[in-house]
Design an enzyme around this catalytic site. Structure first.
Site, short mmCIF file in Angstrom:
data_model
loop_
_atom_site.label_atom_id
_atom_site.label_comp_id
_atom_site.label_asym_id
_atom_site.label_seq_id
_atom_site.Cartn_x
_atom_site.Cartn_y
_atom_site.Cartn_z
N HIS A 161 26.52 -8.46 31.52
CA HIS A 161 25.55 -8.50 33.15
C HIS A 161 27.17 -8.99 34.97
CE1 HIS A 161 23.50 -6.44 31.11
NE2 HIS A 161 22.03 -6.19 31.75
N HIS A 210 21.39 -16.11 29.31
CA HIS A 210 22.05 -16.85 28.92
C HIS A 210 22.57 -17.88 29.87
CE1 HIS A 210 25.31 -13.39 28.11
NE2 HIS A 210 24.51 -12.61 29.49
#
Length: 244
Positions: A161, A210
């Site tokens: 992302h 993450h």
């Protein structure tokens, strides 16, 4: 940057506008190349430290600091903030970025700006391939001590992302900025592109999908890729002009 892939002259960054045109053409690409090199060095250093196992405690401490001590499954902050984070993180999702890219390609096609369209397509598709290859190379697991509030199916490093939002939004921000005459508008457009990229990365850490260094590496690699694509396109355009 001196010119864009469609052959039109591009305005130099605002901090070069006081220089003579020839000096801008010589200095601007060098500065951008040095910036890309610096970002690649940071990415390489983070990757090296990760493979040596030196970042786990750092990542864990930051991730846990964003979550309730009694229940790491819950991020700090009210429910509306968690919902907002999910909404923001979707801006860097493959589906959203693909829709944005297709919309831009359609617009450039209608304008008959084929070189610009090819540049956008090559930059984003190439960035996607690089991001996937890096994930498979490092194969870092996702954080497993918090209950992520978004489903994930790929490896963690680097953040796709963060990487792809940097590539997409910085590329499109530069395309929009080049057709503006006012320096303030150019700065605004690039600032918005950077802000969206930063927010997407932060949201990935906040919702727990993450590690922080995944996002840092994604930002660095994605921005470096976008810059290198611009420099290559500029060089190819300069060669076309010199041989025409």
């Amino acid at each position: 940057m001196a010119c864009n892939p469609s052959g039109e002259t591009m305005s130099a960054p605002v901090f070069f506008r006081h220089l003579p045109p020839m000096k801008r053409k010589e200095i601007a690409p060098l500065v951008m190349l040095l910036l890309a090199a610096g970002l690649i060095v940071i990415f390489a250093k983070v990757t090296e430290e990760l493979l040596e196992g030196g970042l786990h405690d750092f990542d864990r401490a930051i991730l846990l600091a964003l979550r309730h001590p009694d229940n790491p499954a819950n991020p700090l902050g009210p429910l509306w903030l968690q919902v907002a984070a999910r909404d923001v993180t979707s801006l860097g999702s493959p589906a959203v970025l693909t829709l944005i890219t297709l919309a831009v390609l359609g617009f450039l096609g209608l304008k008959r700006q084929w070189r610009a369209a090819l540049f956008v397509l090559g930059s984003i598709c190439g960035g996607t391939a690089v991001s996937s290859a890096l994930k498979e190379l490092v194969q870092r697991p996702r954080p497993d001590f918090v209950a992520a509030i978004a489903q994930t199916q790929t490896y963690s490093f680097p953040s796709g992302h963060a990487f792809l939002s940097a590539v997409t939004f910085l590329t499109l921000g530069a395309l929009l900025a080049r057709v503006q005459r006012q320096a303030e508008v150019k700065i605004y457009l690039l600032a918005v592109a950077i802000a969206i990229t930063v927010l997407v990365g932060i949201s990935r850490v906040y919702i727990g999908v993450h590690w922080p260094t995944d996002v840092l590496a994604g930002w660095c690699a994605g921005a470096a890729w976008a810059i290198l694509c611009w420099l290559i396109a500029e060089r190819l355009q300069a060669n076309n002009i010199s041989t025409s």
